[in-house]
Design an enzyme around this catalytic site. Structure first.
Site, PDB file in Angstrom:
ATOM      1  N   LYS A   1       0.072   2.292 -13.192  1.00  0.00           N
ATOM      2  CA  LYS A   1       0.875   3.194 -12.584  1.00  0.00           C
ATOM      3  C   LYS A   1       2.022   3.146 -11.894  1.00  0.00           C
ATOM      4  O   LYS A   1       2.121   1.785 -11.285  1.00  0.00           O
ATOM      5  CB  LYS A   1       0.073   4.247 -11.699  1.00  0.00           C
TER       6      LYS A   1
ATOM      7  N   VAL B   1      -2.349  -3.260   2.600  1.00  0.00           N
ATOM      8  CA  VAL B   1      -1.596  -4.667   2.271  1.00  0.00           C
ATOM      9  C   VAL B   1      -0.809  -4.672   3.527  1.00  0.00           C
ATOM     10  O   VAL B   1       0.012  -3.886   3.974  1.00  0.00           O
ATOM     11  CB  VAL B   1      -0.699  -4.389   1.186  1.00  0.00           C
TER      12      VAL B   1
ATOM     13  N   GLU C   1      10.328  -7.665  -2.367  1.00  0.00           N
ATOM     14  CA  GLU C   1      10.898  -6.788  -1.372  1.00  0.00           C
ATOM     15  C   GLU C   1      11.486  -5.642  -1.888  1.00  0.00           C
ATOM     16  O   GLU C   1      12.290  -4.775  -1.119  1.00  0.00           O
ATOM     17  CB  GLU C   1      12.263  -7.623  -0.793  1.00  0.00           C
TER      18      GLU C   1
ATOM     19  N   GLU D   1       2.875   3.130  -9.246  1.00  0.00           N
ATOM     20  CA  GLU D   1       2.574   2.460  -7.625  1.00  0.00           C
ATOM     21  C   GLU D   1       2.283   0.837  -7.764  1.00  0.00           C
ATOM     22  O   GLU D   1       2.335   0.119  -6.885  1.00  0.00           O
ATOM     23  CB  GLU D   1       1.563   3.306  -6.984  1.00  0.00           C
ATOM     24  N   ASN D   2       1.765   0.642  -9.098  1.00  0.00           N
ATOM     25  CA  ASN D   2       1.435  -0.840  -9.159  1.00  0.00           C
ATOM     26  C   ASN D   2       2.338  -1.772  -9.806  1.00  0.00           C
ATOM     27  O   ASN D   2       2.195  -2.682 -10.437  1.00  0.00           O
ATOM     28  CB  ASN D   2       0.063  -0.726 -10.297  1.00  0.00           C
TER      29      ASN D   2
ATOM     30  N   GLU E   1       8.345  -0.001  -4.667  1.00  0.00           N
ATOM     31  CA  GLU E   1       7.419   0.404  -5.901  1.00  0.00           C
ATOM     32  C   GLU E   1       8.401   1.068  -6.927  1.00  0.00           C
ATOM     33  O   GLU E   1       9.223   1.631  -6.459  1.00  0.00           O
ATOM     34  CB  GLU E   1       6.475   1.292  -5.335  1.00  0.00           C
TER      35      GLU E   1
ATOM     36  N   GLU F   1       1.741 -12.792  -3.596  1.00  0.00           N
ATOM     37  CA  GLU F   1       3.246 -12.964  -3.786  1.00  0.00           C
ATOM     38  C   GLU F   1       3.916 -11.698  -3.138  1.00  0.00           C
ATOM     39  O   GLU F   1       3.396 -10.402  -3.361  1.00  0.00           O
ATOM     40  CB  GLU F   1       3.904 -13.059  -5.164  1.00  0.00           C
ATOM     41  N   LEU F   2       5.006 -11.894  -2.177  1.00  0.00           N
ATOM     42  CA  LEU F   2       5.568 -10.885  -1.571  1.00  0.00           C
ATOM     43  C   LEU F   2       6.906 -10.408  -2.544  1.00  0.00           C
ATOM     44  O   LEU F   2       7.741 -11.281  -2.922  1.00  0.00           O
ATOM     45  CB  LEU F   2       5.975 -11.235  -0.085  1.00  0.00           C
TER      46      LEU F   2
ATOM     47  N   GLY G   1      -7.727  -0.620  -0.247  1.00  0.00           N
ATOM     48  CA  GLY G   1      -7.657  -1.279   1.243  1.00  0.00           C
ATOM     49  C   GLY G   1      -6.103  -1.481   1.556  1.00  0.00           C
ATOM     50  O   GLY G   1      -5.042  -0.558   0.877  1.00  0.00           O
TER      51      GLY G   1
ATOM     52  N   ASP H   1      -5.267   0.247 -14.520  1.00  0.00           N
ATOM     53  CA  ASP H   1      -4.883   1.207 -13.679  1.00  0.00           C
ATOM     54  C   ASP H   1      -3.226   1.113 -13.378  1.00  0.00           C
ATOM     55  O   ASP H   1      -2.722   1.094 -12.365  1.00  0.00           O
ATOM     56  CB  ASP H   1      -5.535   0.887 -12.322  1.00  0.00           C
TER      57      ASP H   1
ATOM     58  N   ASP I   1      -2.226  -5.521  -8.793  1.00  0.00           N
ATOM     59  CA  ASP I   1      -3.418  -4.603  -8.731  1.00  0.00           C
ATOM     60  C   ASP I   1      -4.222  -4.975 -10.108  1.00  0.00           C
ATOM     61  O   ASP I   1      -4.800  -3.756 -10.421  1.00  0.00           O
ATOM     62  CB  ASP I   1      -3.444  -3.275  -8.305  1.00  0.00           C
TER      63      ASP I   1
ATOM     64  N   THR J   1      -5.737  12.289  -9.297  1.00  0.00           N
ATOM     65  CA  THR J   1      -5.083  13.092 -10.271  1.00  0.00           C
ATOM     66  C   THR J   1      -5.044  12.184 -11.462  1.00  0.00           C
ATOM     67  O   THR J   1      -4.549  10.928 -11.454  1.00  0.00           O
ATOM     68  CB  THR J   1      -3.590  13.449 -10.082  1.00  0.00           C
TER      69      THR J   1
ATOM     70  N   LYS K   1      -3.747  -8.558   0.814  1.00  0.00           N
ATOM     71  CA  LYS K   1      -4.435  -7.335   0.557  1.00  0.00           C
ATOM     72  C   LYS K   1      -5.805  -7.401   1.108  1.00  0.00           C
ATOM     73  O   LYS K   1      -6.665  -8.501   0.863  1.00  0.00           O
ATOM     74  CB  LYS K   1      -4.650  -7.284  -1.035  1.00  0.00           C
TER      75      LYS K   1
HETATM   76  C1  LIG Z   1      -0.124  -6.228  -3.998  1.00  0.00           C
HETATM   77  C2  LIG Z   1       0.241  -4.929  -3.379  1.00  0.00           C
HETATM   78  C3  LIG Z   1       1.423  -4.641  -2.943  1.00  0.00           C
HETATM   79  C4  LIG Z   1       2.354  -5.902  -2.694  1.00  0.00           C
HETATM   80  C5  LIG Z   1       1.992  -7.102  -3.210  1.00  0.00           C
HETATM   81  C6  LIG Z   1       0.719  -7.240  -3.947  1.00  0.00           C
HETATM   82  N1  LIG Z   1       2.994  -7.991  -2.928  1.00  0.00           N
HETATM   83  C7  LIG Z   1       3.934  -7.216  -2.279  1.00  0.00           C
HETATM   84  N2  LIG Z   1       5.249  -7.183  -1.626  1.00  0.00           N
HETATM   85  C8  LIG Z   1       5.374  -5.870  -1.150  1.00  0.00           C
HETATM   86  N3  LIG Z   1       4.230  -5.190  -1.462  1.00  0.00           N
HETATM   87  N4  LIG Z   1       3.409  -5.953  -1.976  1.00  0.00           N
END
Ligand SMILES: c1ccc2c(c1)[nH]c1[nH]cn[n+]12
Length: 330
Positions: A148, A32, A104, A150-151, A107, A101-102, A30, A146, A167, A186, A47
């Site tokens: 990677k 974010v 800044e 990106e996570n 990735e 949590e955010l 989904g 998972d 994630d 992939t 999310k």
């Molecule tokens: C899960 C997926 C992306 C996320 C996240 C938690 N927190 C955060 N802060 C910036 N992006 N992001």
């Protein structure tokens, strides 16, 4: 755009607590979005998971959301400086909202691309945190499945920054369909046993060690160990056979210890693969400088404190320890 969940269908239970604004990213499950808590104006990442993707049929939705909610309760209890914190979960009929949590820094993936590759000391500092964080998840009985780039999120734009794994745990709810999604995507980071058993096998924590090995390979070289550019062998075959190498032109400047750790993590036989506990004791991590930096990033409040010395220990106990009772040499 059309894909945007238009704000009219955001339920009151969210609207009364959060103001949703721009989209930060779109994952498999989904999107974010950036959210501001009403009142405190504290920033969060929300999310938004549409349940349609999770359920194969109507009635599944009910007990699935019970499962998800119990799982989320476990995830909410997790607390580690390198794990994205879960603030709140709002479960509605169609959509699940997870307030996270955010951070800044974006990735890890984008950072590796922009740096082209990390210098070894920085890669070691970031990777050490990833292993510590993932071992924490394993100790709580959670396999990420998972992992990677990106996570792996970064707390700030600094090169030497705190990492945050995200994630985790939810991926177990993906039904067969999404398992197929695992095979549609992939398999760059996919452990061989998932391919060999075509997903029917039981996942073990060892899959995370493999994925972390692939991530370390990429951080140090800037390119993935397996690629579908190779015509003579397709990706699954390369992975299941462990057909990867360390060509001199990319690996000359990298230490033997780092390469040794990658080989131990990217061991095809899951039973022979290094565990995260053993990885943390690998010679590559025997690095005072790095450990000090990692500790300072993870536990900033502890910065500057020194561990209690023997002299501070109570006399009674000291007497017992060295028997004679005279001052221990400090
Ligand atoms: C899960 C997926 C992306 C996320 C996240 C938690 N927190 C955060 N802060 C910036 N992006 N992001």
């Amino acid at each position: 755009d059309l894909l945007e969940s238009n704000d009219s269908d955001i339920p009151a239970s969210i609207k009364e607590k959060y103001t949703l604004t721009k989209t930060l990213g779109r994952g498999a499950c989904g999107e974010v979005r950036l959210a501001f808590a009403k009142g405190s104006c504290e920033k969060f990442a929300v999310k938004i998971i549409s349940k349609k993707k999770f359920t194969t049929g109507g009635q599944h939705a009910v007990n699935l959301s019970k499962q998800v909610m119990s799982e989320v309760k476990i995830l909410k209890a997790l607390k580690h400086p390198c794990i994205i914190g879960i603030e709140d979960v709002i479960d509605t009929k169609e959509v699940l909202y997870i307030i996270l949590e955010l951070v800044e820094g974006g990735e890890l993936f984008d950072k590796v691309v922009s740096l082209s590759q990390y210098d070894e000391p920085t890669a070691k500092l970031l990777f050490y945190q990833m292993v510590v964080a993932c071992k924490y998840l394993h100790d709580q009985g959670i396999t990420h499945r998972d992992l990677k780039p990106e996570n792996i999120l970064l707390q700030s734009d600094e090169k030497e920054t705190l990492i945050k794994i995200t994630d985790f745990g939810l991926s177990k709810f993906v039904d067969a369909g999404s398992l197929m999604k695992t095979f549609c995507g992939t398999p760059t980071y996919l452990a061989p046993e998932i391919l060999v058993t075509a997903g029917t096998g039981t996942y073990t924590k060892a899959v995370d060690a493999w994925s972390l090995g692939v991530i370390l390979f990429i951080c140090l070289s800037g390119y993935p160990p397996f690629s579908d550019e190779r015509k003579e062998m397709d990706l699954p075959k390369q992975i299941m056979g462990g057909h990867y190498s360390f060509p001199k032109q990319y690996w000359d400047g990298v230490s033997e210890e780092a390469i040794d750790l990658i080989k131990k993590m990217m061991t095809v036989d899951a039973k022979k693969r290094i565990t995260l506990a053993d990885a943390l004791n690998h010679p590559w991590f025997k690095d005072e400088e790095m450990m000090k930096k990692a500790k300072k990033l993870m536990y900033p409040e502890s910065d500057g404190m020194v561990p209690p010395s023997a002299a501070l220990r109570s006399p009674k106990k000291r007497g017992l320890e060295n028997g004679s009772g005279e001052e221990p040499d400090s």
